[in-house]
Design a protein around this motif. Structure first.
Motif, PDB file in Angstrom:
ATOM      1  N   ASP A 114     -21.906 -13.629  -7.355  1.00 48.98           N
ATOM      2  CA  ASP A 114     -21.359 -12.277  -7.479  1.00 48.98           C
ATOM      3  C   ASP A 114     -21.943 -11.611  -8.722  1.00 48.98           C
ATOM      4  O   ASP A 114     -21.476 -11.831  -9.843  1.00 48.98           O
ATOM      5  CB  ASP A 114     -19.833 -12.351  -7.556  1.00 48.98           C
ATOM      6  N   TRP A 115     -22.975 -10.779  -8.528  1.00 47.30           N
ATOM      7  CA  TRP A 115     -23.608 -10.099  -9.653  1.00 47.30           C
ATOM      8  C   TRP A 115     -22.661  -9.123 -10.333  1.00 47.30           C
ATOM      9  O   TRP A 115     -22.707  -8.948 -11.551  1.00 47.30           O
ATOM     10  CB  TRP A 115     -24.866  -9.375  -9.195  1.00 47.30           C
ATOM     11  N   GLU A 159     -41.456  -4.191 -11.807  1.00 46.56           N
ATOM     12  CA  GLU A 159     -41.241  -5.567 -12.258  1.00 46.56           C
ATOM     13  C   GLU A 159     -40.192  -6.313 -11.432  1.00 46.56           C
ATOM     14  O   GLU A 159     -40.184  -7.548 -11.423  1.00 46.56           O
ATOM     15  CB  GLU A 159     -40.777  -5.580 -13.711  1.00 46.56           C
ATOM     16  N   PHE A 160     -39.290  -5.575 -10.771  1.00 51.08           N
ATOM     17  CA  PHE A 160     -38.116  -6.208 -10.204  1.00 51.08           C
ATOM     18  C   PHE A 160     -37.873  -5.813  -8.753  1.00 51.08           C
ATOM     19  O   PHE A 160     -38.054  -4.645  -8.382  1.00 51.08           O
ATOM     20  CB  PHE A 160     -36.862  -5.814 -11.002  1.00 51.08           C
ATOM     21  N   ASP A 161     -37.407  -6.792  -7.953  1.00 52.38           N
ATOM     22  CA  ASP A 161     -36.765  -6.444  -6.695  1.00 52.38           C
ATOM     23  C   ASP A 161     -35.281  -6.256  -6.983  1.00 52.38           C
ATOM     24  O   ASP A 161     -34.847  -6.310  -8.153  1.00 52.38           O
ATOM     25  CB  ASP A 161     -37.038  -7.494  -5.612  1.00 52.38           C
ATOM     26  N   VAL A 162     -34.471  -6.025  -5.963  1.00 47.52           N
ATOM     27  CA  VAL A 162     -33.062  -5.706  -6.204  1.00 47.52           C
ATOM     28  C   VAL A 162     -32.343  -6.847  -6.918  1.00 47.52           C
ATOM     29  O   VAL A 162     -31.604  -6.634  -7.885  1.00 47.52           O
ATOM     30  CB  VAL A 162     -32.362  -5.343  -4.876  1.00 47.52           C
ATOM     31  N   ALA A 163     -32.546  -8.075  -6.466  1.00 53.35           N
ATOM     32  CA  ALA A 163     -31.853  -9.210  -7.074  1.00 53.35           C
ATOM     33  C   ALA A 163     -32.251  -9.404  -8.528  1.00 53.35           C
ATOM     34  O   ALA A 163     -31.387  -9.584  -9.404  1.00 53.35           O
ATOM     35  CB  ALA A 163     -32.117 -10.485  -6.282  1.00 53.35           C
ATOM     36  N   ALA A 210     -21.863  -1.156 -12.466  1.00 55.78           N
ATOM     37  CA  ALA A 210     -21.047  -2.185 -11.806  1.00 55.78           C
ATOM     38  C   ALA A 210     -20.616  -1.731 -10.415  1.00 55.78           C
ATOM     39  O   ALA A 210     -20.610  -2.521  -9.462  1.00 55.78           O
ATOM     40  CB  ALA A 210     -19.833  -2.519 -12.665  1.00 55.78           C
ATOM     41  N   THR A 211     -20.293  -0.461 -10.286  1.00 59.20           N
ATOM     42  CA  THR A 211     -19.923   0.085  -8.978  1.00 59.20           C
ATOM     43  C   THR A 211     -21.101   0.018  -8.009  1.00 59.20           C
ATOM     44  O   THR A 211     -20.948  -0.354  -6.843  1.00 59.20           O
ATOM     45  CB  THR A 211     -19.433   1.532  -9.123  1.00 59.20           C
ATOM     46  N   LEU A 212     -22.293   0.359  -8.489  1.00 55.27           N
ATOM     47  CA  LEU A 212     -23.488   0.270  -7.651  1.00 55.27           C
ATOM     48  C   LEU A 212     -23.730  -1.169  -7.207  1.00 55.27           C
ATOM     49  O   LEU A 212     -24.030  -1.429  -6.038  1.00 55.27           O
ATOM     50  CB  LEU A 212     -24.716   0.782  -8.410  1.00 55.27           C
ATOM     51  N   MET A 213     -23.621  -2.102  -8.131  1.00 56.07           N
ATOM     52  CA  MET A 213     -23.834  -3.511  -7.792  1.00 56.07           C
ATOM     53  C   MET A 213     -22.879  -3.960  -6.688  1.00 56.07           C
ATOM     54  O   MET A 213     -23.254  -4.731  -5.803  1.00 56.07           O
ATOM     55  CB  MET A 213     -23.632  -4.391  -9.026  1.00 56.07           C
ATOM     56  N   GLY A 214     -21.657  -3.474  -6.766  1.00 58.28           N
ATOM     57  CA  GLY A 214     -20.654  -3.876  -5.793  1.00 58.28           C
ATOM     58  C   GLY A 214     -20.959  -3.435  -4.381  1.00 58.28           C
ATOM     59  O   GLY A 214     -20.379  -3.967  -3.422  1.00 58.28           O
ATOM     60  N   GLU A 215     -21.857  -2.462  -4.228  1.00 58.10           N
ATOM     61  CA  GLU A 215     -22.209  -1.944  -2.903  1.00 58.10           C
ATOM     62  C   GLU A 215     -23.521  -2.499  -2.364  1.00 58.10           C
ATOM     63  O   GLU A 215     -23.949  -2.132  -1.269  1.00 58.10           O
ATOM     64  CB  GLU A 215     -22.283  -0.412  -2.959  1.00 58.10           C
ATOM     65  N   VAL A 216     -24.172  -3.363  -3.111  1.00 55.42           N
ATOM     66  CA  VAL A 216     -25.441  -3.938  -2.654  1.00 55.42           C
ATOM     67  C   VAL A 216     -25.165  -4.982  -1.572  1.00 55.42           C
ATOM     68  O   VAL A 216     -24.335  -5.869  -1.748  1.00 55.42           O
ATOM     69  CB  VAL A 216     -26.207  -4.583  -3.827  1.00 55.42           C
ATOM     70  N   ARG A 217     -25.885  -4.868  -0.463  1.00 58.16           N
ATOM     71  CA  ARG A 217     -25.712  -5.820   0.644  1.00 58.16           C
ATOM     72  C   ARG A 217     -26.648  -7.020   0.460  1.00 58.16           C
ATOM     73  O   ARG A 217     -27.725  -6.879  -0.120  1.00 58.16           O
ATOM     74  CB  ARG A 217     -26.045  -5.144   1.977  1.00 58.16           C
ATOM     75  N   PRO A 218     -26.258  -8.166   0.975  1.00 54.40           N
ATOM     76  CA  PRO A 218     -27.127  -9.352   0.866  1.00 54.40           C
ATOM     77  C   PRO A 218     -28.526  -9.131   1.424  1.00 54.40           C
ATOM     78  O   PRO A 218     -29.506  -9.651   0.873  1.00 54.40           O
ATOM     79  CB  PRO A 218     -26.370 -10.421   1.653  1.00 54.40           C
ATOM     80  N   ASP A 219     -28.649  -8.335   2.483  1.00 52.75           N
ATOM     81  CA  ASP A 219     -29.972  -8.124   3.069  1.00 52.75           C
ATOM     82  C   ASP A 219     -30.860  -7.206   2.229  1.00 52.75           C
ATOM     83  O   ASP A 219     -32.043  -7.049   2.530  1.00 52.75           O
ATOM     84  CB  ASP A 219     -29.835  -7.548   4.489  1.00 52.75           C
ATOM     85  N   GLN A 220     -30.313  -6.635   1.159  1.00 49.52           N
ATOM     86  CA  GLN A 220     -31.094  -5.743   0.301  1.00 49.52           C
ATOM     87  C   GLN A 220     -31.676  -6.444  -0.922  1.00 49.52           C
ATOM     88  O   GLN A 220     -32.460  -5.861  -1.657  1.00 49.52           O
ATOM     89  CB  GLN A 220     -30.220  -4.570  -0.171  1.00 49.52           C
ATOM     90  N   LEU A 221     -31.320  -7.687  -1.142  1.00 45.06           N
ATOM     91  CA  LEU A 221     -31.655  -8.351  -2.399  1.00 45.06           C
ATOM     92  C   LEU A 221     -33.154  -8.493  -2.642  1.00 45.06           C
ATOM     93  O   LEU A 221     -33.597  -8.511  -3.797  1.00 45.06           O
ATOM     94  CB  LEU A 221     -30.989  -9.734  -2.459  1.00 45.06           C
ATOM     95  N   THR A 222     -33.936  -8.591  -1.604  1.00 42.25           N
ATOM     96  CA  THR A 222     -35.387  -8.760  -1.791  1.00 42.25           C
ATOM     97  C   THR A 222     -36.166  -7.448  -1.678  1.00 42.25           C
ATOM     98  O   THR A 222     -37.393  -7.459  -1.725  1.00 42.25           O
ATOM     99  CB  THR A 222     -35.941  -9.766  -0.765  1.00 42.25           C
ATOM    100  N   GLN A 223     -35.457  -6.342  -1.535  1.00 41.71           N
ATOM    101  CA  GLN A 223     -36.144  -5.052  -1.436  1.00 41.71           C
ATOM    102  C   GLN A 223     -36.763  -4.645  -2.769  1.00 41.71           C
ATOM    103  O   GLN A 223     -36.239  -4.977  -3.836  1.00 41.71           O
ATOM    104  CB  GLN A 223     -35.153  -3.968  -0.978  1.00 41.71           C
ATOM    105  N   PRO A 224     -37.864  -3.907  -2.734  1.00 40.38           N
ATOM    106  CA  PRO A 224     -38.471  -3.417  -3.974  1.00 40.38           C
ATOM    107  C   PRO A 224     -37.611  -2.328  -4.607  1.00 40.38           C
ATOM    108  O   PRO A 224     -36.736  -1.752  -3.965  1.00 40.38           O
ATOM    109  CB  PRO A 224     -39.814  -2.854  -3.504  1.00 40.38           C
ATOM    110  N   THR A 225     -37.870  -2.072  -5.864  1.00 41.69           N
ATOM    111  CA  THR A 225     -37.183  -1.001  -6.590  1.00 41.69           C
ATOM    112  C   THR A 225     -38.231  -0.105  -7.241  1.00 41.69           C
ATOM    113  O   THR A 225     -39.408  -0.470  -7.322  1.00 41.69           O
ATOM    114  CB  THR A 225     -36.260  -1.575  -7.689  1.00 41.69           C
ATOM    115  N   PRO A 226     -37.835   1.060  -7.741  1.00 42.82           N
ATOM    116  CA  PRO A 226     -38.803   1.908  -8.450  1.00 42.82           C
ATOM    117  C   PRO A 226     -39.384   1.263  -9.702  1.00 42.82           C
ATOM    118  O   PRO A 226     -40.409   1.715 -10.203  1.00 42.82           O
ATOM    119  CB  PRO A 226     -37.983   3.153  -8.797  1.00 42.82           C
ATOM    120  N   CYS A 227     -38.719   0.241 -10.219  1.00 43.35           N
ATOM    121  CA  CYS A 227     -39.255  -0.510 -11.353  1.00 43.35           C
ATOM    122  C   CYS A 227     -40.106  -1.641 -10.789  1.00 43.35           C
ATOM    123  O   CYS A 227     -39.580  -2.591 -10.190  1.00 43.35           O
ATOM    124  CB  CYS A 227     -38.123  -1.075 -12.208  1.00 43.35           C
TER     125      CYS A 227
END
Length: 199
Positions: free
Chosen positions: A79-80, A38-42, A19-36
């Motif tokens: 608000d995720w 299957e998923f982008d950040v959003a 939850a703490t990590l989610m709270g620090e995610v910026r709107p411009d990061q939502l479409t970035q890839p992740t190590p998984c």
């Protein structure tokens, strides 16, 4: 020593970390890839919300497949973090019942005691938390005592081979020198060590 029969305190701590990590995610990061892959950040955050909903349904005697793999809305304000915390509050209404730890429940991977289901969701929470932290340039190590306990159980519960098919994990990755316990847990789940993702 960690009580392996009751992983709920560890799961609470893992949920709070994510939850703490989610709270620090910026709107411009939502479409970035992740190590998984299957998923982008959003969609990763939507999946994390869905895992908590699935844990609730499992504890209530339901079918986890009735919950979508990815939650598609984060509430009226997008608000995720709030959605994740709200899902946790609903889930704990069910899982605060001590009897569920020994009860047989239906997890995505089969019929297991409730404690095994929570260990599984603890592992998923920590690994996906690492994914989220790496993808958004945040510190990617949770509390070491928490993760070492989860890693010890994961090494027993998730075989190193075979992987793929009914064992839905990639091949074990050899940890980098100096890797912390959260990274090593991610490596055990088949995540590449220290991927370079723009923050």
């Amino acid at each position: 020593m960690t009580d392996i029969t009751d992983p709920r305190p560890l799961y609470r701590d893992a949920l709070a970390w994510v939850a703490t990590l989610m709270g620090e995610v910026r709107p411009d990061q939502l479409t970035q890839p992740t190590p998984c892959d299957e998923f982008d950040v959003a969609t990763l955050m939507g999946h994390l919300v869905a895992t908590v909903d699935r844990a609730r349904v499992i504890g209530a005697g339901g079918d986890p497949a009735s919950v979508p793999l990815v939650a598609t809305a984060a509430g009226d304000d997008g608000d995720w973090t709030a959605a994740y915390r709200a899902a946790g509050e609903k889930m704990w209404v069910v899982w605060d019942d001590d009897a569920l730890l020994a009860a047989i429940v239906t997890a995505p991977w089969g019929r297991v005691p409730g404690q095994a289901a929570i260990w599984g969701y603890l592992n998923e929470t920590l690994v996906h938390g690492w994914d989220l932290a790496v993808a958004t340039g945040q510190p990617a190590e949770a509390d070491p005592a928490l993760v070492e306990a989860a890693l010890a159980v994961a090494r027993r519960a998730i075989p190193a081979s075979p992987r793929g098919g009914h064992v839905p994990f990639g091949a074990v990755i050899e940890p980098a020198a100096g890797a912390g316990p959260t990274e090593r847990l991610a490596n055990w789940s088949g995540r590449a060590d220290r991927p370079v993702i723009a923050a």
